[in-house]
Design a protein around this motif. Structure first.
Motif, PDB file in Angstrom:
ATOM      1  N   TYR A  75      15.424  32.662  27.545  1.00 38.88           N
ATOM      2  CA  TYR A  75      14.691  31.427  27.827  1.00 38.88           C
ATOM      3  C   TYR A  75      14.052  31.581  29.206  1.00 38.88           C
ATOM      4  O   TYR A  75      14.751  31.601  30.225  1.00 38.88           O
ATOM      5  CB  TYR A  75      15.619  30.214  27.791  1.00 38.88           C
ATOM      6  CG  TYR A  75      16.157  29.907  26.408  1.00 38.88           C
ATOM      7  CD1 TYR A  75      15.402  29.165  25.499  1.00 38.88           C
ATOM      8  CD2 TYR A  75      17.408  30.358  26.008  1.00 38.88           C
ATOM      9  CE1 TYR A  75      15.888  28.884  24.230  1.00 38.88           C
ATOM     10  CE2 TYR A  75      17.909  30.081  24.741  1.00 38.88           C
ATOM     11  CZ  TYR A  75      17.138  29.345  23.858  1.00 38.88           C
ATOM     12  OH  TYR A  75      17.624  29.070  22.597  1.00 38.88           O
ATOM     13  N   TRP A  76      12.728  31.698  29.237  1.00 37.46           N
ATOM     14  CA  TRP A  76      12.028  32.078  30.468  1.00 37.46           C
ATOM     15  C   TRP A  76      12.227  31.065  31.590  1.00 37.46           C
ATOM     16  O   TRP A  76      12.319  31.447  32.751  1.00 37.46           O
ATOM     17  CB  TRP A  76      10.544  32.251  30.178  1.00 37.46           C
ATOM     18  CG  TRP A  76      10.276  33.367  29.202  1.00 37.46           C
ATOM     19  CD1 TRP A  76      11.114  34.405  28.912  1.00 37.46           C
ATOM     20  CD2 TRP A  76       9.113  33.544  28.390  1.00 37.46           C
ATOM     21  NE1 TRP A  76      10.549  35.232  27.965  1.00 37.46           N
ATOM     22  CE2 TRP A  76       9.312  34.733  27.629  1.00 37.46           C
ATOM     23  CE3 TRP A  76       7.927  32.842  28.236  1.00 37.46           C
ATOM     24  CZ2 TRP A  76       8.369  35.212  26.732  1.00 37.46           C
ATOM     25  CZ3 TRP A  76       6.979  33.312  27.338  1.00 37.46           C
ATOM     26  CH2 TRP A  76       7.205  34.489  26.602  1.00 37.46           C
ATOM     27  N   LEU A  77      12.286  29.794  31.238  1.00 39.39           N
ATOM     28  CA  LEU A  77      12.520  28.757  32.251  1.00 39.39           C
ATOM     29  C   LEU A  77      13.808  27.997  32.000  1.00 39.39           C
ATOM     30  O   LEU A  77      14.031  26.940  32.597  1.00 39.39           O
ATOM     31  CB  LEU A  77      11.335  27.774  32.305  1.00 39.39           C
ATOM     32  CG  LEU A  77       9.989  28.353  32.736  1.00 39.39           C
ATOM     33  CD1 LEU A  77       8.923  27.259  32.793  1.00 39.39           C
ATOM     34  CD2 LEU A  77      10.082  29.061  34.082  1.00 39.39           C
ATOM     35  N   ILE A 123      11.410  23.205  38.694  1.00 33.25           N
ATOM     36  CA  ILE A 123      10.269  23.816  38.002  1.00 33.25           C
ATOM     37  C   ILE A 123       9.159  22.798  37.730  1.00 33.25           C
ATOM     38  O   ILE A 123       8.004  23.020  38.113  1.00 33.25           O
ATOM     39  CB  ILE A 123      10.737  24.524  36.717  1.00 33.25           C
ATOM     40  CG1 ILE A 123      11.610  25.724  37.080  1.00 33.25           C
ATOM     41  CG2 ILE A 123       9.532  24.971  35.884  1.00 33.25           C
ATOM     42  CD1 ILE A 123      12.274  26.389  35.891  1.00 33.25           C
ATOM     43  N   PHE A 179      15.874  35.082  37.771  1.00 35.70           N
ATOM     44  CA  PHE A 179      15.696  35.183  36.322  1.00 35.70           C
ATOM     45  C   PHE A 179      16.787  36.033  35.683  1.00 35.70           C
ATOM     46  O   PHE A 179      16.551  36.715  34.694  1.00 35.70           O
ATOM     47  CB  PHE A 179      14.319  35.778  35.997  1.00 35.70           C
ATOM     48  CG  PHE A 179      13.169  34.993  36.559  1.00 35.70           C
ATOM     49  CD1 PHE A 179      12.945  33.690  36.160  1.00 35.70           C
ATOM     50  CD2 PHE A 179      12.322  35.556  37.503  1.00 35.70           C
ATOM     51  CE1 PHE A 179      11.888  32.960  36.686  1.00 35.70           C
ATOM     52  CE2 PHE A 179      11.274  34.834  38.038  1.00 35.70           C
ATOM     53  CZ  PHE A 179      11.049  33.539  37.623  1.00 35.70           C
ATOM     54  N   VAL A 227       7.775  22.150  29.622  1.00 34.52           N
ATOM     55  CA  VAL A 227       7.061  22.008  30.895  1.00 34.52           C
ATOM     56  C   VAL A 227       5.557  22.071  30.685  1.00 34.52           C
ATOM     57  O   VAL A 227       4.795  21.253  31.217  1.00 34.52           O
ATOM     58  CB  VAL A 227       7.525  23.090  31.893  1.00 34.52           C
ATOM     59  CG1 VAL A 227       6.521  23.236  33.028  1.00 34.52           C
ATOM     60  CG2 VAL A 227       8.886  22.740  32.466  1.00 34.52           C
ATOM     61  N   TYR A 272      17.283  23.962  38.564  1.00 34.26           N
ATOM     62  CA  TYR A 272      16.030  24.488  38.023  1.00 34.26           C
ATOM     63  C   TYR A 272      15.345  23.492  37.094  1.00 34.26           C
ATOM     64  O   TYR A 272      14.112  23.512  36.947  1.00 34.26           O
ATOM     65  CB  TYR A 272      16.294  25.800  37.265  1.00 34.26           C
ATOM     66  CG  TYR A 272      17.174  25.641  36.050  1.00 34.26           C
ATOM     67  CD1 TYR A 272      16.639  25.387  34.798  1.00 34.26           C
ATOM     68  CD2 TYR A 272      18.563  25.725  36.153  1.00 34.26           C
ATOM     69  CE1 TYR A 272      17.433  25.225  33.681  1.00 34.26           C
ATOM     70  CE2 TYR A 272      19.374  25.575  35.043  1.00 34.26           C
ATOM     71  CZ  TYR A 272      18.811  25.321  33.816  1.00 34.26           C
ATOM     72  OH  TYR A 272      19.608  25.171  32.708  1.00 34.26           O
ATOM     73  N   GLN A 273      16.122  22.598  36.459  1.00 31.44           N
ATOM     74  CA  GLN A 273      15.539  21.641  35.528  1.00 31.44           C
ATOM     75  C   GLN A 273      14.632  20.634  36.230  1.00 31.44           C
ATOM     76  O   GLN A 273      13.738  20.062  35.601  1.00 31.44           O
ATOM     77  CB  GLN A 273      16.647  20.909  34.771  1.00 31.44           C
ATOM     78  CG  GLN A 273      17.471  21.810  33.858  1.00 31.44           C
ATOM     79  CD  GLN A 273      18.436  21.045  32.978  1.00 31.44           C
ATOM     80  OE1 GLN A 273      18.276  19.845  32.741  1.00 31.44           O
ATOM     81  NE2 GLN A 273      19.454  21.732  32.472  1.00 31.44           N
ATOM     82  N   PRO A 316      17.057  30.059  33.775  1.00 28.70           N
ATOM     83  CA  PRO A 316      15.968  30.975  33.415  1.00 28.70           C
ATOM     84  C   PRO A 316      16.443  32.428  33.323  1.00 28.70           C
ATOM     85  O   PRO A 316      17.227  32.894  34.157  1.00 28.70           O
ATOM     86  CB  PRO A 316      14.969  30.795  34.570  1.00 28.70           C
ATOM     87  CG  PRO A 316      15.272  29.458  35.142  1.00 28.70           C
ATOM     88  CD  PRO A 316      16.744  29.276  34.986  1.00 28.70           C
ATOM     89  N   PHE A 372      10.388  26.068  29.004  1.00 25.74           N
ATOM     90  CA  PHE A 372       9.055  26.657  29.134  1.00 25.74           C
ATOM     91  C   PHE A 372       8.065  25.899  28.256  1.00 25.74           C
ATOM     92  O   PHE A 372       6.966  25.537  28.692  1.00 25.74           O
ATOM     93  CB  PHE A 372       9.102  28.135  28.741  1.00 25.74           C
ATOM     94  CG  PHE A 372       7.791  28.856  28.905  1.00 25.74           C
ATOM     95  CD1 PHE A 372       7.448  29.446  30.108  1.00 25.74           C
ATOM     96  CD2 PHE A 372       6.893  28.947  27.848  1.00 25.74           C
ATOM     97  CE1 PHE A 372       6.238  30.103  30.261  1.00 25.74           C
ATOM     98  CE2 PHE A 372       5.685  29.601  27.990  1.00 25.74           C
ATOM     99  CZ  PHE A 372       5.360  30.180  29.195  1.00 25.74           C
TER     100      PHE A 372
END
Length: 340
Positions: A119-121, A311, A95, A134, A307-308, A82, A131
């Protein structure tokens, strides 16, 4: 004389306005208005309602915010963490686009791959924007859960109301059917549905509804058997109302609280079951995405790109907690036994 004058003034009858004596000091509230006032006192339920509303709005508009497609692939941008513009220089926020190798070295994945986009997420192994995926997965999971819960509610309420109201041999036969369905594990039903139908939203919805309505039917049956002996039901029957009208006009309104509470508890269970099926590979198939499939994809690369998985796991946890908190608040508000 002074003493006699004071005594007469003390015992002089007060003037009472007959019109004001009949006024109601507080406005009268019906059942639902009183329930709403009680729900508002439950801070956990109100906070959960707000959070759930935000998640639902994001599930609807989130996939269209940043301009990336749900299945838009870019292998050059694969496995990017992210990064949000304006927050990338704050060290204590995750971030900044940094990743940590197994040996402990920290590096910036965006600089290493010469990527100028944000890429925010982050992205997955195929370079798809997480993002977008999700929130699309949240939309699919909520859709399946709410659809299954509504179908369970309709079937369960009708079945339970008829069984409890008619009684006798009809009730005995209908309850034996529910006992047979309870004995069938949901996972077996899902596997059979996947054999007959292709894996997808339809097969999962059918599998959830085949046995999911039994719990609702039993609760409604028990309440109907108790309520059908009340005086207002006997009076309605004496006035010549049909059984269908008695159930619809007199019994179901008194069962509304129980129905709503059980439905609210059913939704998080359906979300978890759908995520579980997708996690073990029996749910949605690519390119469709749900929270379960996203968690499954993230679990495979948990050590390298946590993070994958984290989140979507946070999103599904929030949804389940919010629904349970709201259901708990509604139970306290709609149950007469819980009143102060």
């Amino acid at each position: 004389m002074a003493h006699e004058k004071i005594s007469k003034e003390l015992f002089k009858p007060a003037h009472i306005d007959s019109a004001k004596s009949e006024e109601i000091s507080k406005p009268s509230l019906n059942y639902w208005q009183d329930a709403w006032l009680r729900v508002r006192k439950n801070k956990g339920a109100i906070v959960s309602l707000i959070v759930l509303a935000i998640l639902t709005i994001m599930a609807l508009v989130g996939p269209h915010i940043n301009g990336y497609g749900i299945d838009e692939q870019n292998l050059k941008h694969s496995n990017l963490p992210p990064r949000i513009q304006g927050l990338e220089n704050i060290s204590w926020l995750p971030f900044d686009g940094d990743l940590t190798r197994k040996n402990g070295d920290v590096y910036n994945a965006y600089e290493q791959k010469n990527v100028d986009e944000y890429y925010w997420l982050g992205t997955d192994s195929l370079g798809r924007d997480l993002f977008t995926r999700v929130w699309k997965g949240t939309q699919v999971s909520l859709y399946i859960a709410v659809l299954a819960a509504v179908i369970d509610m309709v079937i369960g309420v009708l079945y339970g109301a008829i069984s409890g109201f008619v009684g006798g041999r009809t009730d005995n036969v209908m309850q034996r059917i529910t006992e047979i369905l309870v004995g069938i594990p949901n996972l077996v039903v899902v596997i059979l549905m996947i054999i007959v139908l292709d894996p997808g939203i339809l097969s999962i919805t059918i599998a959830l509804t085949i046995t999911g309505w039994v719990g609702m039917a039993r609760v409604v049956r028990a309440q109907v058997m108790k309520l059908k002996q009340q005086e207002y039901v006997l009076a309605a029957r004496t006035l010549g109302l049909s059984n269908g009208k008695i159930i619809w006009k007199h019994l179901l309104p008194n069962l509304a609280g129980v129905i709503i509470i059980n439905t609210m508890f059913t939704i998080p269970s359906a979300i978890f079951f759908e995520a579980f099926l997708s996690f073990i590979g029996l749910g949605l198939q690519p390119p469709l995405a749900s929270l379960g499939t996203l968690i499954d994809d993230g679990f495979k690369v948990l050590q390298l790109y946590p993070y994958q998985m984290i989140i979507p796991a946070i999103i599904i946890s929030l949804i389940m907690i919010c629904f349970n908190m709201i259901a708990d608040g509604l139970r306290d508000a709609l149950d007469p036994k819980m009143r102060d």
